[in-house]
Structures are given as structure tokens and as C-alpha cells.
Design a protein around this motif. Structure first.
Motif, mmCIF file in Angstrom:
data_model
loop_
_atom_site.group_PDB
_atom_site.id
_atom_site.type_symbol
_atom_site.label_atom_id
_atom_site.label_comp_id
_atom_site.label_asym_id
_atom_site.label_seq_id
_atom_site.Cartn_x
_atom_site.Cartn_y
_atom_site.Cartn_z
ATOM 1 N N THR A 83 0.840 -1.191 0.000
ATOM 2 C CA THR A 83 0.000 0.000 0.000
ATOM 3 C C THR A 83 0.876 1.243 0.000
ATOM 4 O OG1 THR A 83 -1.653 -1.193 1.303
ATOM 5 C CG2 THR A 83 -1.860 1.202 1.202
ATOM 6 N N PRO A 84 0.608 2.212 -0.865
ATOM 7 C CA PRO A 84 1.389 3.450 -0.839
ATOM 8 C C PRO A 84 1.349 4.082 0.551
ATOM 9 C CG PRO A 84 0.031 3.357 -2.811
ATOM 10 C CD PRO A 84 -0.400 2.206 -1.953
ATOM 11 N N ALA A 85 2.517 4.494 1.046
ATOM 12 C CA ALA A 85 2.610 5.011 2.410
ATOM 13 C C ALA A 85 2.004 6.395 2.561
ATOM 14 C CB ALA A 85 4.069 5.021 2.862
ATOM 15 N N THR A 86 2.044 7.213 1.514
ATOM 16 C CA THR A 86 1.531 8.581 1.579
ATOM 17 C C THR A 86 0.732 8.880 0.312
ATOM 18 O OG1 THR A 86 3.439 9.575 0.468
ATOM 19 C CG2 THR A 86 3.591 9.274 2.877
ATOM 20 N N SER A 87 0.047 9.996 0.328
ATOM 21 C CA SER A 87 -0.689 10.407 -0.873
ATOM 22 C C SER A 87 0.258 10.644 -2.046
ATOM 23 C CB SER A 87 -1.507 11.663 -0.577
ATOM 24 O OG SER A 87 -0.685 12.719 -0.145
ATOM 25 N N ALA A 88 1.464 11.153 -1.737
ATOM 26 C CA ALA A 88 2.450 11.360 -2.802
ATOM 27 C C ALA A 88 2.885 10.026 -3.402
ATOM 28 C CB ALA A 88 3.657 12.116 -2.261
ATOM 29 N N ASP A 89 3.060 9.019 -2.547
ATOM 30 C CA ASP A 89 3.414 7.685 -3.052
ATOM 31 C C ASP A 89 2.279 7.117 -3.901
ATOM 32 O OD1 ASP A 89 6.006 7.331 -1.826
ATOM 33 O OD2 ASP A 89 4.969 7.161 0.092
ATOM 34 N N ARG A 90 1.039 7.381 -3.506
ATOM 35 C CA ARG A 90 -0.102 6.909 -4.297
ATOM 36 C C ARG A 90 -0.099 7.572 -5.677
ATOM 37 N NH1 ARG A 90 -5.473 7.796 -5.525
ATOM 38 N NH2 ARG A 90 -6.876 5.994 -5.284
ATOM 39 N N GLU A 91 0.221 8.837 -5.720
ATOM 40 C CA GLU A 91 0.294 9.523 -7.011
ATOM 41 C C GLU A 91 1.384 8.913 -7.894
ATOM 42 O OE1 GLU A 91 0.795 13.670 -6.517
ATOM 43 O OE2 GLU A 91 -1.084 13.959 -5.393
ATOM 44 N N ARG A 92 2.520 8.570 -7.285
ATOM 45 C CA ARG A 92 3.610 7.965 -8.058
ATOM 46 C C ARG A 92 3.205 6.589 -8.589
ATOM 47 N NH1 ARG A 92 6.542 10.029 -3.338
ATOM 48 N NH2 ARG A 92 7.510 12.006 -3.924
ATOM 49 N N VAL A 93 2.501 5.815 -7.762
ATOM 50 C CA VAL A 93 2.003 4.520 -8.226
ATOM 51 C C VAL A 93 1.049 4.734 -9.398
ATOM 52 C CG1 VAL A 93 0.554 2.533 -7.628
ATOM 53 C CG2 VAL A 93 2.307 3.327 -6.029
ATOM 54 N N GLY A 94 0.161 5.728 -9.272
ATOM 55 C CA GLY A 94 -0.766 6.030 -10.362
ATOM 56 C C GLY A 94 -0.049 6.401 -11.646
ATOM 57 N N MET A 95 1.052 7.141 -11.531
ATOM 58 C CA MET A 95 1.837 7.519 -12.708
ATOM 59 C C MET A 95 2.431 6.292 -13.392
ATOM 60 S SD MET A 95 3.770 10.874 -11.097
ATOM 61 C CE MET A 95 4.947 10.962 -12.457
ATOM 62 N N LEU A 96 2.914 5.346 -12.588
ATOM 63 C CA LEU A 96 3.513 4.128 -13.156
ATOM 64 C C LEU A 96 2.442 3.257 -13.838
ATOM 65 C CD1 LEU A 96 5.985 3.242 -10.276
ATOM 66 C CD2 LEU A 96 6.574 4.058 -12.567
#
Length: 279
Positions: A257-270
């Protein structure tokens, strides 16, 4: 049949015995005043004495061994859940897990993986072969679909893939943890002997694996976090949790699970980068 609080094991055995159809076991159904199998018939099927089995139903038989309980489970045609309940009543613990090799997951489990849009998730075997994954895992971790099946293995990728190694922060600590968890997994599943050839292969493949393996550390996978230096989105932190797959003890589910909202955005980009371009 109600469960006797003084003799729950005996009550359970009687209940299971009474619900069996003698005809299903090739036993004549004439001259039977009660439904189900007789005590001596269950004893014969389980290869135990009729006297001892009678005592067991009466709460006088002592604690049955694992072998006897497994024979009773077969004699009474118990399902996996019913067999587990038998062990819990007789020994206050579930039966030992028996390793089974697996190379497929159910469509239902795959749909669970696919529903986790921004959480990379994989399903691994006792040998840590990856037999299921979702689109997020392919985008963030490894595109397992492009690898031959024999290379879809957590430890092989960790120790033999330069790409995986280069993007894994604190690689040595993570590698030590993974090997310790793998050793604990195989022992819990009774697969230590079965994976010996695989361990030998990894030792030949990586001297680092051999060194870590010979330290004999044990660790449960549990929960934690993993940091990546991803070539496309930079620093990425994922928190992971591991789960057993009910009814398939040889399979383990790991969700990142992405640790932060910023990590979630990076996962979404990938994930977005993997989608085919619109015509």
C-alpha cells in the motif's frame, strides 16, 4: 446433536458418524436401528480397535495422536474444515499444515487482486514462486507476465536481477529479512525437504544468498515497509501486509500500500505509463 460440554470430542465424533450414509461406503443398510455408521465400522475404517474408539467417544480414550486423528478424519469423510475442528477438539490446536505444490490461483482470488487498483499485490507459493499479481504489481514491482515462469520467483529476482537490486533501498537488510521469512515459511508448511533443490540452485546462483542462508535466521513476513528508488518516479515507499489464503495454506498474499498520498500519485503515474496509448 448438541455438543456435550464435558466431552465435546466424543459428541463431535458421534455427530459425524450419525450423518454418514452406510451405503456410500458399501455397507449394507438392513437391520440398522440408528442412522449413520456404527462405532465398530468407524473403528475398522480408521484401523483402530472398536474398544478404544468406544472409549474415545465416551471421553475415556486419552489424547489421540496426529496419525490416529488423520485416520479418523478419513474414516469419517471429514472436509478440511471439519478435520481442523477435530484436531482443535482433540489437541487444542489445528493440524500441521501439509505442503502442496500450486501453480494456479482461482478466478475469485485474481479478481481480489485486480480490485486493488493502487496497491501492488502478489500471490506466492511456499517456494516463493509468484503465481498471481495485479496490474499495479506489474507496473511498480516487476512485469511478471514478461518473464518465463521459472524466473517468477521473489528470491531469484531479489538475488539475481540487477534491475530489482538497483531500485531496492537497503537491499542487504531486505534480502536478509526475505531469506529469514522464506526459511520460516517452508518450515511452517512442512516444505523444507521439498525446497532443498531450489535452495541449492539459489546458492549456486548467488554467494550472497548462501552466506545469508547459512546464518539460519528466522522471521515472519508480517508487516513492514519497503523503499524504492524507481527510475521513473524517484523515491517510493510502500507498506506491505501478508495474509494466508484460506483453504490454500501453501499460498501467501502480499499487498503493498502506498505510504503517503504522494506515493499513491507515483504509483498512479507508473500504472498510467503502462496503459496503451489512445488511437
Amino acid at each position: 446433536m448438541s455438543m456435550s460440554p464435558d466431552n465435546p470430542l466424543g459428541s463431535y465424533l458421534k455427530d459425524r458418524r450419525a450423518k454418514l450414509d452406510p451405503a456410500a461406503f458399501g455397507i449394507p443398510t438392513t437391520r440398522r436401528r440408528t442412522p449413520g455408521l456404527r462405532r465398530e465400522e468407524v473403528a475398522l475404517r480408521a484401523n483402530v480397535s472398536a474398544t478404544w474408539y468406544t472409549w474415545l467417544e465416551q471421553g475415556r480414550g486419552g489424547a489421540p495422536s496426529n496419525e490416529v486423528l488423520n485416520r479418523l478424519a478419513t474414516a469419517l469423510a471429514l472436509t478440511a474444515v471439519e478435520r481442523e475442528h477435530l484436531f482443535l477438539l482433540a489437541q487444542n490446536r489445528p493440524p500441521e499444515v501439509v505442503y502442496q505444490s500450486s501453480d494456479a490461483i482461482t478466478p475469485q482470488l485474481q479478481r481480489v487482486l485486480d480490485s486493488l487498483e493502487f496497491s501492488p499485490a502478489i500471490v506466492k507459493t511456499a517456494q516463493w514462486d509468484i503465481v498471481g499479481w495485479n496490474a499495479a504489481a506489474a507496473a511498480v514491482l516487476t512485469d511478471y507476465g514478461t518473464l518465463p515462469p521459472e524466473r517468477r520467483n521473489v528470491l531469484k529476482l531479489l538475488f539475481a536481477s540487477d534491475r530489482v537490486r538497483s531500485k531496492t533501498r537497503h537491499w542487504e537488510a531486505h534480502a536478509r529479512f526475505a531469506v529469514a521469512a522464506f526459511r520460516a515459511d517452508t518450515a511452517r508448511l512442512g516444505a523444507t525437504d521439498r525446497v532443498k533443490g531450489f535452495v541449492d540452485e539459489l546458492m549456486a546462483l548467488s554467494p550472497e544468498f548462501e552466506t545469508i542462508w547459512n546464518d539460519y535466521d528466522l522471521q515472519s513476513y508480517g508487516e513492514g515497509s519497503k523503499q524504492f528508488a524507481h527510475p521513473l518516479v524517484g523515491e517510493l515507499t510502500l507498506e506491505y501486509s501478508s495474509f494466508a489464503v484460506d483453504g490454500r495454506p501453501e499460498l501467501g498474499l502480499i499487498i503493498y500500500t502506498p505510504a503517503t498520498s504522494a506515493d499513491r500519485e507515483r504509483v498512479g503515474m507508473l500504472i498510467e505509463a503502462r496503459r496503451p496509448a489512445s488511437p
